[in-house]
Design an enzyme around this catalytic site. Sequence first.
Site, PDB file in Angstrom:
ATOM      1  N   GLU A  38       0.864  -1.191   0.000  1.00 53.97           N
ATOM      2  CA  GLU A  38       0.000   0.000   0.000  1.00 53.97           C
ATOM      3  C   GLU A  38       0.891   1.229   0.000  1.00 53.97           C
ATOM      4  OE1 GLU A  38      -2.801   0.503   3.254  1.00 53.97           O
ATOM      5  OE2 GLU A  38      -3.828   2.040   2.074  1.00 53.97           O
ATOM      6  N   CYS A 250      -6.677   1.112   2.581  1.00 55.68           N
ATOM      7  CA  CYS A 250      -7.633   2.223   2.582  1.00 55.68           C
ATOM      8  C   CYS A 250      -7.395   3.193   1.435  1.00 55.68           C
ATOM      9  CB  CYS A 250      -7.563   2.987   3.901  1.00 55.68           C
ATOM     10  SG  CYS A 250      -8.320   2.101   5.254  1.00 55.68           S
ATOM     11  N   GLU A 373     -11.518  -2.840   3.015  1.00 58.31           N
ATOM     12  CA  GLU A 373     -11.971  -3.280   4.339  1.00 58.31           C
ATOM     13  C   GLU A 373     -13.293  -2.557   4.580  1.00 58.31           C
ATOM     14  OE1 GLU A 373      -8.722  -3.127   7.497  1.00 58.31           O
ATOM     15  OE2 GLU A 373      -9.969  -1.395   7.922  1.00 58.31           O
TER      16      GLU A 373
HETATM   17  O1  AHR Z   1      -2.534  -1.423   6.622  1.00 60.49           O
HETATM   18  C1  AHR Z   1      -2.926  -0.153   6.988  1.00 60.49           C
HETATM   19  C2  AHR Z   1      -4.419   0.064   6.884  1.00 60.49           C
HETATM   20  O2  AHR Z   1      -5.111  -0.748   7.778  1.00 60.49           O
HETATM   21  C3  AHR Z   1      -5.024  -0.268   5.553  1.00 60.49           C
HETATM   22  O3  AHR Z   1      -4.934   0.762   4.661  1.00 60.49           O
HETATM   23  C4  AHR Z   1      -6.445  -0.542   5.884  1.00 60.49           C
HETATM   24  O4  AHR Z   1      -7.037  -1.417   4.964  1.00 60.49           O
HETATM   25  C5  AHR Z   1      -6.414  -1.033   7.300  1.00 60.49           C
HETATM   26  O5  AHR Z   1      -7.342  -0.405   8.087  1.00 60.49           O
END
Ligand code: AHR
Length: 635
Positions: A38, A250, A373
């Site tokens: 990410e 996210c 999520e």
């Molecule tokens: O891994 C960090 C964050 O944790 C991610 O962006 C999200 O999907 C989760 O809440």
Amino acid sequence: MTWWRPSKKNKPVSVRLDLSNRKTGHAIPRDLYGIFFEDINGAADGGLYAELVQNRSFHYHVFPGDPKWHLHDGRTNHHDPLCSWQLHSRGDKASTLRVDFIHPVHPNNPNYAVIDYFGETRLTNLGYRRGMKLTAGETYEASVFLRLEKGDCENLWLELQDDRGRVLAREGLPEPQSQWQPFQTRLRPNSSTTSGHLNLVIEGNGQLHVTHLSLFPQKTFHGRKNGLRADLAEAIAALRPSFLRFPGGCIVHGNGLANAYRWKDTVGPIWERRPNWNRWGYHQSYGLGFFEYFQFCEDIGAQAVPILPCGISCGFAKPFQSATLDQLQPWINDCLDLIEFANGPATSRWGSVRSAMGHPEPFHLKYLGVGNEEHDSESFRTLFPHFTKALRERHPEIVIIGTSGLGPEAPLAPFMKASGAHITDEHYYEDPEWFVKEADRFDRLTDSLPVYIGEYASRGNRLVNATSEAAYLIGIERNSDRVVMHSYAPLLAHFDFCQWKAANMIWFDDSDLLLTPNYHVQKMFREALGDYWADHSWHSPEPIPAGVRSSVTINRDGATTFLKFSNPSQRPIHILLTLEKPGKARQTTLSGKPEATNRRGKSPELEPHSQDLDLGKDSLVILPANSVSTLTVKL
Ligand code: AHR
């Protein structure tokens, strides 16, 4: 007292493990061990993406919310189109610098710098954080778009400089014209620095327009143009991940729909990509875009697992936003078109974009995640089934990854089953105690879609975190007929620019990187994967400490057996191992004090060590206290 703190009763525990009659169980899924990437913690721009120029197209801008972090010296912040830029001039009259967007190189990326210059004038890019790491004798590829709006240009050059003002390399450029033109050159510094700058220097009097000033080391991972920082990419490749999930997290669904991750903005020539700010409060150039992610997957032999937004903003961001049903089609089209981009013929609309980027062959996309999520909302329950319906109708070959929602309770898992996903994705960050206590939770998994644990970590990079995760991983392997994929999260974090401080797998700065014990566990276990689970049991005259677990897998040919052990306890475990016949083995162990961790700038305290063993039919194998071990046995 917590279970992993030292006690006086640290005597070894004796255990018998008889593998002479082991029974072959389920096949281990090929894609069990993957990674989660990410763009959080500066993981992409200024991280894995090897570009050394920050804010190369002056695209930083004011965006909603107030990012609380600033550059280390407070010199500027991420709301400013001139972030990381400076102008110096030597003439009698001061030259000036501003940003405009009236005559862009491309409408998707409209900003450019306007320099009114009088005499020798130097536009400097300071790079990320502490400056650019430049190595003597290495080659750097520089490029820029220029346009001479008026006046004369007596001299024009690019140069590399260190923080003491010494010029390390210099190359002249031809005089720009009144139309935008790309310029390229190579620079080879004669000395090294970790805090270098790139200067564009002009002499004369006039107005120069500048954008997309870029500097890459020639040595990127696999020598790719617009490529990845070699040391970070190599550390990732060394994990031998079966899949790479991207681009998050996210970041996928954004703070609101305006900065949701739209993959189409991230492909094509880099100056035609549409930069955006991200869920983590900083800008993304999208130079590391979907083509580069697919290419990286191919380079490291990993399946691509792209995750796309489902028209719903991040549940943690306020105000919550969601597409209405009549606005949904473009979000569904993003999914369908991505499959065409990855797998379609070079003659198709999106396949031709891939082909023009240098990859006429398909990328063989198999998985597609819809939603990250997601929080349980009426909007999500309404919108999500439209994605699965369209995908199943148009692309029955694609495995759809849905979302179980937030936390180990997996609140959306039953809904996933009813609404057309093939796999459901769980996320959680818990304490090491939780991971040890719940190491067997998948033994109880019933009536669920196959599970992908897309994000998990035990909130820390101490050895106790790594040993607890090892215990949990063994529970996953035992149940890998139902838990088919997992990826630790987050993968990368910049020491000086971090939004997720609890735990990250690899830490880095502008010149170095640090591997955590959590990384070593993932790597050790992936190396000892095996093709089939082998049922086995332990016998001990006394209770076995919490979290002490074993996995036994065998290769398809039956000749190699892999054993994995977690021992998060303070007591060594003495295993009397019985095999059907004598053989050779290699034991790899990670051990130390439970609170130990690897620290920035220090030699690593925690690294796995290997030794070769000659095993008889009965042999003693020792698992130190606070350890994770693998044993590869060849009979
Ligand atoms: O891994 C960090 C964050 O944790 C991610 O962006 C999200 O999907 C989760 O809440």
